[in-house]
Design a protein around this motif. Sequence first.
Motif, PDB file in Angstrom:
ATOM      1  N   LYS A 179      -3.228  -3.237 -11.651  1.00  0.00           N
ATOM      2  CA  LYS A 179      -3.680  -4.377 -12.434  1.00  0.00           C
ATOM      3  C   LYS A 179      -5.156  -4.650 -12.156  1.00  0.00           C
ATOM      4  O   LYS A 179      -5.544  -4.893 -11.029  1.00  0.00           O
ATOM      5  CB  LYS A 179      -2.842  -5.609 -12.099  1.00  0.00           C
ATOM      6  N   GLN A 180      -5.960  -4.580 -13.198  1.00  0.00           N
ATOM      7  CA  GLN A 180      -7.375  -4.903 -13.115  1.00  0.00           C
ATOM      8  C   GLN A 180      -7.655  -5.882 -14.250  1.00  0.00           C
ATOM      9  O   GLN A 180      -7.759  -5.502 -15.403  1.00  0.00           O
ATOM     10  CB  GLN A 180      -8.234  -3.648 -13.273  1.00  0.00           C
ATOM     11  N   GLY A 181      -7.727  -7.144 -13.917  1.00  0.00           N
ATOM     12  CA  GLY A 181      -7.840  -8.155 -14.963  1.00  0.00           C
ATOM     13  C   GLY A 181      -6.514  -8.275 -15.675  1.00  0.00           C
ATOM     14  O   GLY A 181      -5.518  -8.655 -15.094  1.00  0.00           O
ATOM     15  N   THR A 182      -6.504  -7.911 -16.962  1.00  0.00           N
ATOM     16  CA  THR A 182      -5.257  -7.990 -17.728  1.00  0.00           C
ATOM     17  C   THR A 182      -4.767  -6.608 -18.137  1.00  0.00           C
ATOM     18  O   THR A 182      -3.945  -6.489 -19.018  1.00  0.00           O
ATOM     19  CB  THR A 182      -5.481  -8.839 -19.002  1.00  0.00           C
ATOM     20  N   LYS A 183      -5.304  -5.552 -17.514  1.00  0.00           N
ATOM     21  CA  LYS A 183      -4.951  -4.209 -17.934  1.00  0.00           C
ATOM     22  C   LYS A 183      -3.914  -3.567 -17.008  1.00  0.00           C
ATOM     23  O   LYS A 183      -3.950  -3.739 -15.801  1.00  0.00           O
ATOM     24  CB  LYS A 183      -6.204  -3.327 -18.002  1.00  0.00           C
ATOM     25  N   TRP A 184      -3.013  -2.831 -17.616  1.00  0.00           N
ATOM     26  CA  TRP A 184      -1.993  -2.091 -16.892  1.00  0.00           C
ATOM     27  C   TRP A 184      -2.113  -0.618 -17.300  1.00  0.00           C
ATOM     28  O   TRP A 184      -2.312  -0.317 -18.472  1.00  0.00           O
ATOM     29  CB  TRP A 184      -0.596  -2.601 -17.255  1.00  0.00           C
ATOM     30  N   TYR A 185      -1.987   0.275 -16.338  1.00  0.00           N
ATOM     31  CA  TYR A 185      -2.204   1.685 -16.631  1.00  0.00           C
ATOM     32  C   TYR A 185      -0.886   2.441 -16.585  1.00  0.00           C
ATOM     33  O   TYR A 185      -0.139   2.334 -15.609  1.00  0.00           O
ATOM     34  CB  TYR A 185      -3.214   2.269 -15.642  1.00  0.00           C
ATOM     35  N   ALA A 186      -0.604   3.197 -17.642  1.00  0.00           N
ATOM     36  CA  ALA A 186       0.676   3.892 -17.753  1.00  0.00           C
ATOM     37  C   ALA A 186       0.846   4.949 -16.678  1.00  0.00           C
ATOM     38  O   ALA A 186       1.921   5.115 -16.107  1.00  0.00           O
ATOM     39  CB  ALA A 186       0.794   4.539 -19.135  1.00  0.00           C
ATOM     40  N   GLY A 187      -0.178   5.698 -16.372  1.00  0.00           N
ATOM     41  CA  GLY A 187      -0.087   6.758 -15.383  1.00  0.00           C
ATOM     42  C   GLY A 187       0.221   8.103 -16.024  1.00  0.00           C
ATOM     43  O   GLY A 187       0.802   8.183 -17.101  1.00  0.00           O
ATOM     44  N   SER A 188      -0.161   9.165 -15.348  1.00  0.00           N
ATOM     45  CA  SER A 188      -0.017  10.511 -15.913  1.00  0.00           C
ATOM     46  C   SER A 188       1.430  10.917 -16.099  1.00  0.00           C
ATOM     47  O   SER A 188       1.767  11.633 -17.049  1.00  0.00           O
ATOM     48  CB  SER A 188      -0.732  11.528 -15.016  1.00  0.00           C
ATOM     49  N   ALA A 189       2.327  10.491 -15.205  1.00  0.00           N
ATOM     50  CA  ALA A 189       3.739  10.876 -15.328  1.00  0.00           C
ATOM     51  C   ALA A 189       4.335  10.312 -16.614  1.00  0.00           C
ATOM     52  O   ALA A 189       5.087  11.001 -17.319  1.00  0.00           O
ATOM     53  CB  ALA A 189       4.532  10.392 -14.119  1.00  0.00           C
ATOM     54  N   VAL A 190       3.996   9.070 -16.942  1.00  0.00           N
ATOM     55  CA  VAL A 190       4.482   8.458 -18.184  1.00  0.00           C
ATOM     56  C   VAL A 190       3.919   9.211 -19.389  1.00  0.00           C
ATOM     57  O   VAL A 190       4.645   9.537 -20.332  1.00  0.00           O
ATOM     58  CB  VAL A 190       4.093   6.969 -18.245  1.00  0.00           C
ATOM     59  N   GLU A 191       2.631   9.495 -19.362  1.00  0.00           N
ATOM     60  CA  GLU A 191       2.002  10.212 -20.478  1.00  0.00           C
ATOM     61  C   GLU A 191       2.637  11.574 -20.702  1.00  0.00           C
ATOM     62  O   GLU A 191       2.977  11.954 -21.823  1.00  0.00           O
ATOM     63  CB  GLU A 191       0.514  10.383 -20.210  1.00  0.00           C
ATOM     64  N   ARG A 192       2.794  12.324 -19.618  1.00  0.00           N
ATOM     65  CA  ARG A 192       3.306  13.690 -19.738  1.00  0.00           C
ATOM     66  C   ARG A 192       4.771  13.716 -20.143  1.00  0.00           C
ATOM     67  O   ARG A 192       5.206  14.598 -20.891  1.00  0.00           O
ATOM     68  CB  ARG A 192       3.094  14.430 -18.417  1.00  0.00           C
ATOM     69  N   THR A 193       5.544  12.751 -19.643  1.00  0.00           N
ATOM     70  CA  THR A 193       6.954  12.681 -20.027  1.00  0.00           C
ATOM     71  C   THR A 193       7.088  12.322 -21.500  1.00  0.00           C
ATOM     72  O   THR A 193       7.845  12.943 -22.243  1.00  0.00           O
ATOM     73  CB  THR A 193       7.700  11.650 -19.164  1.00  0.00           C
ATOM     74  N   ALA A 194       6.349  11.301 -21.938  1.00  0.00           N
ATOM     75  CA  ALA A 194       6.419  10.861 -23.334  1.00  0.00           C
ATOM     76  C   ALA A 194       5.970  11.963 -24.281  1.00  0.00           C
ATOM     77  O   ALA A 194       6.483  12.087 -25.389  1.00  0.00           O
ATOM     78  CB  ALA A 194       5.571   9.607 -23.532  1.00  0.00           C
ATOM     79  N   PHE A 195       5.010  12.777 -23.856  1.00  0.00           N
ATOM     80  CA  PHE A 195       4.501  13.856 -24.694  1.00  0.00           C
ATOM     81  C   PHE A 195       5.560  14.932 -24.917  1.00  0.00           C
ATOM     82  O   PHE A 195       5.670  15.498 -26.002  1.00  0.00           O
ATOM     83  CB  PHE A 195       3.261  14.476 -24.047  1.00  0.00           C
ATOM     84  N   ARG A 196       6.383  15.219 -23.877  1.00  0.00           N
ATOM     85  CA  ARG A 196       7.322  16.339 -23.929  1.00  0.00           C
ATOM     86  C   ARG A 196       8.763  15.949 -24.245  1.00  0.00           C
ATOM     87  O   ARG A 196       9.562  16.795 -24.622  1.00  0.00           O
ATOM     88  CB  ARG A 196       7.305  17.084 -22.595  1.00  0.00           C
ATOM     89  N   ALA A 197       9.106  14.697 -24.067  1.00  0.00           N
ATOM     90  CA  ALA A 197      10.513  14.285 -24.166  1.00  0.00           C
ATOM     91  C   ALA A 197      11.069  14.465 -25.571  1.00  0.00           C
ATOM     92  O   ALA A 197      10.377  14.211 -26.559  1.00  0.00           O
ATOM     93  CB  ALA A 197      10.661  12.828 -23.732  1.00  0.00           C
ATOM     94  N   GLY A 198      12.323  14.876 -25.640  1.00  0.00           N
ATOM     95  CA  GLY A 198      13.011  15.026 -26.914  1.00  0.00           C
ATOM     96  C   GLY A 198      13.770  13.779 -27.309  1.00  0.00           C
ATOM     97  O   GLY A 198      14.600  13.801 -28.227  1.00  0.00           O
TER      98      GLY A 198
END
Length: 232
Positions: free
Chosen positions: A171-190
């Motif tokens: 958390k930096q101010g009002t921002k939340w970061y998804a993270g690489s694991a979330v990005e990579r999973t969402a990209f490949r998931a069926g």
Amino acid sequence: MVRQSRHLNAGMIVLGPHSERAAERGTVRMAGKIGSTVEGVVMRENCPVMIINPSVHLSSAAFKKIVVGVDFSVSCECALFFARKTAEKFGSKIFPFHMIPVPPYPKYTKEDSEADRKNTEKRLEAFCRDLIKETDYTYQIWGGALPHLELVKCAEKNNADIIILGSHTKKQGTKWYAGSAVERTAFRAGCPVIVITDPEALVSWDENAPNDPAIGKEKDRSIHVFTGKQHG
């Protein structure tokens, strides 16, 4: 989109990783990336975000089988809580998933692997039992090197209808970061992937969510390797 979501007090936002006009505009999906729009919404909105990539073909939205990535973080506790509320509504089975890091080390024997698996199962039971009590669940413990790949494989093996992940939030101010694991999973998931960021956003799903006795308890959240025995 974020302004409208807050105006409506939305319980969830559903997004595709890129617009339908991506090909027309000459935009190419980059491996492991969910796109700037999804990333921007996850960073600025605190309600759950569902990501559905172009390869997902939904025949129904029953969500009978739910895979939840568990790395023993607070955000994973919130993901498990959300999975429980979903399971209560749809009569779902939950598959809490954890990957044991298996280093390329010749002394890591079959006995070491079995010991790690047993200890991990105990940790999962201690971590998850209060959060998913009174639901149907089966732990999934896999060895591997890349959590997002093993998570996707686990979802495919169990014919999961949805994957639920807690973001690795900074958390930096009002921002939340998804993270690489979330990005990579969402990209490949069926199947669709739901990202849980702010615990307080779960209030709209259950007014007692942030005060759930299981969330925030003192737990061992470290990642253990070679738990079977020590190597010199």
